[in-house]
Design a protein around this motif. Sequence first.
Motif, PDB file in Angstrom:
ATOM      1  N   ARG A  35       1.271   6.235  -7.049  1.00 30.51           N
ATOM      2  CA  ARG A  35       0.184   7.499  -7.921  1.00 30.51           C
ATOM      3  C   ARG A  35       0.489   8.729  -7.677  1.00 30.51           C
ATOM      4  O   ARG A  35      -0.322  10.040  -7.943  1.00 30.51           O
ATOM      5  CB  ARG A  35      -0.913   7.073  -6.821  1.00 30.51           C
ATOM      6  CG  ARG A  35      -1.594   5.787  -7.184  1.00 30.51           C
ATOM      7  CD  ARG A  35      -2.979   5.453  -6.650  1.00 30.51           C
ATOM      8  NE  ARG A  35      -3.729   4.075  -7.298  1.00 30.51           N
ATOM      9  CZ  ARG A  35      -3.315   3.229  -6.564  1.00 30.51           C
ATOM     10  NH1 ARG A  35      -2.336   3.148  -5.659  1.00 30.51           N
ATOM     11  NH2 ARG A  35      -3.770   2.164  -6.960  1.00 30.51           N
ATOM     12  N   ARG A  36       1.312   9.437  -5.776  1.00 30.74           N
ATOM     13  CA  ARG A  36       1.957  10.541  -6.131  1.00 30.74           C
ATOM     14  C   ARG A  36       2.688  10.942  -6.057  1.00 30.74           C
ATOM     15  O   ARG A  36       3.221  12.102  -6.330  1.00 30.74           O
ATOM     16  CB  ARG A  36       2.070  10.724  -4.033  1.00 30.74           C
ATOM     17  CG  ARG A  36       0.935  10.203  -3.507  1.00 30.74           C
ATOM     18  CD  ARG A  36       1.336  10.244  -1.752  1.00 30.74           C
ATOM     19  NE  ARG A  36       0.483   9.411  -0.918  1.00 30.74           N
ATOM     20  CZ  ARG A  36      -0.777  10.789  -0.913  1.00 30.74           C
ATOM     21  NH1 ARG A  36      -0.584  12.077  -0.877  1.00 30.74           N
ATOM     22  NH2 ARG A  36      -1.957  10.935   0.734  1.00 30.74           N
ATOM     23  N   ALA A  47       0.730  -1.419   0.102  1.00 28.72           N
ATOM     24  CA  ALA A  47       0.104   0.140   0.366  1.00 28.72           C
ATOM     25  C   ALA A  47       0.399   1.478   0.266  1.00 28.72           C
ATOM     26  O   ALA A  47       0.080   2.061  -0.842  1.00 28.72           O
ATOM     27  CB  ALA A  47      -1.012  -0.026   1.221  1.00 28.72           C
ATOM     28  N   ASP A  74       0.793   3.398  -3.097  1.00 26.94           N
ATOM     29  CA  ASP A  74       0.891   5.293  -2.739  1.00 26.94           C
ATOM     30  C   ASP A  74       2.203   6.032  -3.466  1.00 26.94           C
ATOM     31  O   ASP A  74       0.938   7.156  -3.424  1.00 26.94           O
ATOM     32  CB  ASP A  74       0.433   5.425  -1.464  1.00 26.94           C
ATOM     33  CG  ASP A  74       0.147   6.427  -0.816  1.00 26.94           C
ATOM     34  OD1 ASP A  74      -0.414   6.798  -1.555  1.00 26.94           O
ATOM     35  OD2 ASP A  74       0.568   7.131   0.190  1.00 26.94           O
TER      36      ASP A  74
END
Lengths: 319, 244
Positions: free
Chosen positions: B17-18, B10, B14
């Motif tokens: 995606r950032r 995760a 994350d």
Amino acid sequence: MGEERLAIEVSGARKVYRARVGGPKTVVHDVSLRVAEGSIHGLLGPNGAGKTTTLKMLIGLVRPTSGTFRVEGRDSTRPEGRIRLGFLPEQPYFPMQLTATEALRLYGRLVGLSRAELRTTSERLLALVGLEGRGHEALSKFSRGMLQRLGVAQALLGDPRVIVLDEPASGLDPIGQRDMRNLMLALRDEGRTVLLSSHQLSEVEAVCDRVTIVNGGRVAAEGHIDDLLNVAGHSSIRARGLPEALPAELAALVEDVATSGGAWIFSVRDASVRRTVDLIDDAGGTVVAVNPKRDSLEDYFARMLASPKGEGGSAREVA
Amino acid sequence: MRNVLAIAAAVVADAVRRKVLYLVGVFAAILSVMVPQLPSYGVGVAAAVFREISLALVFVAALVLTLSLAANRVPAEVERRTVYSVLSKRVHRWQYMAGTWLGILAVAGVAVAAFTLVTQGVALVRYGDPMWRLWQGSFGIWLEMGALAAFAIGVSALAGPVVVVTASLAFLFAAHSRQALLGRDPHGVLALLYPSFDTFNVITPVAHGTGIGAAYALTMLAAFAAWSGLLLLAGSAAFTIRDL
């Protein structure tokens, strides 16, 4: 509660926060909860009563100062004790860059679901909470109500036998609230246990079998909702067709009187029910219904909180 | 282990995606601008200076990346309450901390590897030499970032991002200043307890010497494992007693 098996058992929960300023602050003095398996149990109380802290201690998010917390016989403050427990936090938040399906898969892995199970379970749960077909949408585009529904879905991952819901109707529109009530009833029908913490008294009244009312960090009342709300020794009589000016003898006999759309609702002592019915008949009215007098939960709650006992006195237990 | 890996995955997802790996692009751009500015040393010296500057840039880029992830992850999850849905399940807090660390270690590893590849590409174009030795320096940087991430995550169990970054930079400074602060031959308890990351600093032998051997690489690995384990243990203990 007799011989019923307990799904949740909290005994002597106490939480003291050590503040740097102003000394220790006790937010939960002594809360005990016994929730029967396969029931919906309401946990009520005003803001700051200690409901959420009690739930957090049960879930292991807050370390209790003292007390025991068991879910289906296991110590729920430890991760191993939460195997059969699902939890919906108040206003659930998710990593907003995820889609709904990705979020469920993340949490699903944490309850031990396999890849195949994750796929089927995610779809089934999204459909169950009314998010069918929305699984691939980013959570950043979800409304608060949709996030709430997703929160319920994540609480149901891993097929928990006990589900703790903290303000589940928060942020939901009336249809969503109705769906939530129906979902809780369906979970109970499947034999699961639901512990519901809510400010929405109508929701609690509609679905809960028993309630525990917490105030000032202590249990103020506990019991079956009918037993809490029925007013001992009084009945409610509903009648129609009475004149505007009630006959003197009838007016003297009844206590609370309310009128609405041509209907009269009287509160009378049980001993006076037969005489009151006769007097209504004599006055040309028609008795529509005679029932045990029942408070609304709102009235009961307000009255209890206003009384000195409600401010932390000894608990009232009924039935 | 399953929970640790799920949380680590995760963290990686994350980070992707950032778009934190865009740092690689920024780094490549800086490198492309800086290399033509190098002074014209004699043959071999320019390449050594290039290696030193490149590794220094990799270090700074990895440091920014590691601290930006490690300082913010736990406090943000606690503040946004996303951690409730994780820790209310059958997840130990140490698993949450270890998973977070492992995810950051993985992201830092990918980033350092990418930085190194970019550096190699520039070296090949500029000097006609892929400079494989750079990987030794990058390995040391990655391990150091792993140990630093463990410290930052540990502090973040109790403090916010500003405190975490400040404390981490102070720790990093202290860990590279052992000799300056304690002297060449320190004694006593302080000598035993004082942290040192000097083991990971192999920029000089990589840039100007013949690099490091396998035995020294194993020493770095052992120091990394010891520091990371110790710091994560302390951080997990602090997070375990925290009320959320």
